[in-house]
Write a protein that holds these residues in place. Structure first.
Motif, PDB file in Angstrom:
ATOM      1  N   THR A   1       4.637   2.417  -5.552  1.00  0.00           N
ATOM      2  CA  THR A   1       4.462   2.476  -6.994  1.00  0.00           C
ATOM      3  C   THR A   1       5.287   1.382  -7.641  1.00  0.00           C
ATOM      4  O   THR A   1       6.348   1.005  -7.129  1.00  0.00           O
ATOM      5  CB  THR A   1       4.904   3.832  -7.555  1.00  0.00           C
ATOM      6  OG1 THR A   1       6.310   4.022  -7.286  1.00  0.00           O
ATOM      7  CG2 THR A   1       4.104   4.974  -6.940  1.00  0.00           C
TER       8      THR A   1
ATOM      9  N   GLY B   1      -7.846  -2.633  -7.457  1.00  0.00           N
ATOM     10  CA  GLY B   1      -6.485  -2.111  -7.505  1.00  0.00           C
ATOM     11  C   GLY B   1      -6.379  -0.853  -8.352  1.00  0.00           C
ATOM     12  O   GLY B   1      -7.365  -0.374  -8.933  1.00  0.00           O
ATOM     13  N   GLN B   2      -5.163  -0.335  -8.445  1.00  0.00           N
ATOM     14  CA  GLN B   2      -4.882   0.879  -9.207  1.00  0.00           C
ATOM     15  C   GLN B   2      -3.815   0.598 -10.240  1.00  0.00           C
ATOM     16  O   GLN B   2      -2.770  -0.002  -9.933  1.00  0.00           O
ATOM     17  CB  GLN B   2      -4.403   1.998  -8.290  1.00  0.00           C
ATOM     18  CG  GLN B   2      -5.429   2.496  -7.286  1.00  0.00           C
ATOM     19  CD  GLN B   2      -4.840   3.597  -6.421  1.00  0.00           C
ATOM     20  OE1 GLN B   2      -3.951   3.364  -5.600  1.00  0.00           O
ATOM     21  NE2 GLN B   2      -5.326   4.817  -6.607  1.00  0.00           N
TER      22      GLN B   2
ATOM     23  N   PHE C   1      -2.378   1.971 -14.552  1.00  0.00           N
ATOM     24  CA  PHE C   1      -2.571   2.749 -15.769  1.00  0.00           C
ATOM     25  C   PHE C   1      -1.695   2.166 -16.867  1.00  0.00           C
ATOM     26  O   PHE C   1      -0.623   1.621 -16.599  1.00  0.00           O
ATOM     27  CB  PHE C   1      -2.250   4.237 -15.543  1.00  0.00           C
ATOM     28  CG  PHE C   1      -0.827   4.524 -15.148  1.00  0.00           C
ATOM     29  CD1 PHE C   1       0.146   4.791 -16.102  1.00  0.00           C
ATOM     30  CD2 PHE C   1      -0.466   4.538 -13.802  1.00  0.00           C
ATOM     31  CE1 PHE C   1       1.456   5.070 -15.729  1.00  0.00           C
ATOM     32  CE2 PHE C   1       0.844   4.818 -13.420  1.00  0.00           C
ATOM     33  CZ  PHE C   1       1.809   5.073 -14.388  1.00  0.00           C
TER      34      PHE C   1
ATOM     35  N   LEU D   1       0.335   0.965  -6.834  1.00  0.00           N
ATOM     36  CA  LEU D   1      -0.121   1.607  -8.066  1.00  0.00           C
ATOM     37  C   LEU D   1       0.808   1.126  -9.165  1.00  0.00           C
ATOM     38  O   LEU D   1       2.021   1.363  -9.106  1.00  0.00           O
ATOM     39  CB  LEU D   1      -0.057   3.126  -7.934  1.00  0.00           C
ATOM     40  CG  LEU D   1      -0.196   3.934  -9.236  1.00  0.00           C
ATOM     41  CD1 LEU D   1      -1.534   3.677  -9.909  1.00  0.00           C
ATOM     42  CD2 LEU D   1       0.005   5.426  -8.958  1.00  0.00           C
TER      43      LEU D   1
ATOM     44  N   GLU E   1      -8.456  -2.842 -11.930  1.00  0.00           N
ATOM     45  CA  GLU E   1      -9.373  -1.885 -11.314  1.00  0.00           C
ATOM     46  C   GLU E   1     -10.648  -2.566 -10.819  1.00  0.00           C
ATOM     47  O   GLU E   1     -11.171  -2.236  -9.747  1.00  0.00           O
ATOM     48  CB  GLU E   1      -9.702  -0.788 -12.320  1.00  0.00           C
ATOM     49  CG  GLU E   1      -8.512   0.121 -12.614  1.00  0.00           C
ATOM     50  CD  GLU E   1      -8.794   1.158 -13.673  1.00  0.00           C
ATOM     51  OE1 GLU E   1      -8.055   2.161 -13.732  1.00  0.00           O
ATOM     52  OE2 GLU E   1      -9.748   0.972 -14.460  1.00  0.00           O
TER      53      GLU E   1
ATOM     54  N   ALA F   1      -0.668  -5.094  -7.825  1.00  0.00           N
ATOM     55  CA  ALA F   1      -1.814  -4.215  -7.581  1.00  0.00           C
ATOM     56  C   ALA F   1      -2.690  -4.771  -6.471  1.00  0.00           C
ATOM     57  O   ALA F   1      -3.192  -4.019  -5.627  1.00  0.00           O
ATOM     58  CB  ALA F   1      -2.621  -4.052  -8.865  1.00  0.00           C
TER      59      ALA F   1
ATOM     60  N   SER G   1       0.829  -1.197   0.000  1.00  0.00           N
ATOM     61  CA  SER G   1       0.000   0.000   0.000  1.00  0.00           C
ATOM     62  C   SER G   1       0.870   1.256   0.000  1.00  0.00           C
ATOM     63  O   SER G   1       1.826   1.367   0.781  1.00  0.00           O
ATOM     64  CB  SER G   1      -0.914   0.003   1.226  1.00  0.00           C
ATOM     65  OG  SER G   1      -1.705   1.163   1.257  1.00  0.00           O
TER      66      SER G   1
END
Length: 256
Positions: free
Chosen positions: A8, A56-57, A59, A32, A52, A27, A5
């Protein structure tokens, strides 16, 4: 296992297969995740969507490795996705194989240069660019292969993975003063879309399974679990190590 948590992570080659499983696991543990990919937009978006939907996060981050300007594109996207946050975890998973062009009688200078550009040069200079952005206590993990300890007919591919093993040991020594750990995971035969042909060749799949101490082909999640351990706080005193996650592939003749 400690959570990630607030951390990155960048996972290269994360739109499918082992990379996707790693991105999903990190994730799920709270990081992230930048889901790097080269060309498959739909696959990368699918990976992000699945992360997601699981809470989770992530991109997507597009950049073709091994070509001019690859790292400029990658780090521009990374800065956009992470903002001012440092990079905590780097997983070098992206790689290619020469398939039938890797044997000593078939390898060409062009195919040799291409596979080394993606499998060796890209992760080396990615690490070089990433280190100033990486937090002290960060984690670097690269994916290698059992081919470094067996006579794999794909000579060039095996050579690139041997280079990755050496990179891990030398880099671990160089960045240890920052409490950054550097480790490598050697994967065996894993059930991904790249090995999907095995599902239609049961005799070959059975033969490969018989060469494995655990008697089966591995799953992407099993490599992801190994990576998750190495990037966790539980592995804070493990560095310069090659973790064999091959199920005991080619350790000796079949027993029994």
């Amino acid at each position: 296992m400690s959570g990630l948590s607030g951390k990155t992570a960048l996972v290269t080659g994360a739109s499918r297969g082992i990379g996707r499983a790693i991105a999903q696991r990190l994730a799920a543990d709270g990081a992230l995740v930048a889901v790097h990919y080269a060309r498959q937009d739909d696959a990368a978006k699918e990976t992000v969507t699945e992360i997601e939907q699981a809470g989770g996060q992530a991109f997507p981050l597009r950049a073709e490795l091994g070509v001019e300007g690859d790292l400029d594109s990658l780090f521009a996207g990374l800065a956009e996705g992470f903002g001012d946050r440092p990079l905590d975890i780097l997983v070098n998973n992206a790689g290619i194989a020469t398939v039938t062009a890797g044997s000593i009688d078939q390898i060409t200078p062009e195919s040799f240069d291409r596979i080394f550009a993606v499998n060796v040069r890209a992760p080396l200079f990615l690490i070089q660019r990433a280190l100033p952005l990486m937090s002290d206590g960060g984690r670097i993990v690269s994916i290698s292969s059992a081919s470094t300890r067996i006579a794999n007919p794909d000579l060039a591919y095996s050579m690139t993975k041997g280079a990755i093993d050496v990179l891990g040991r030398l880099l671990a020594h160089a960045v240890g003063s920052r409490s950054i750990t550097v480790n490598t995971v050697a994967a065996g035969i894993i059930d991904t879309d790249l090995t999907a042909w095995l599902r239609h060749m049961p005799d070959v799949a059975a033969a490969l399974s018989s060469m494995t101490a655990l008697g089966r082909i591995g799953q992407p999640s099993e490599i992801a679990d190994a990576v998750a351990f190495l990037v966790s706080d539980d592995a804070r005193f493990v560095t310069g190590h090659v973790l064999d996650a091959t199920g005991g592939f080619f350790l000796g003749p079949p027993v029994g």
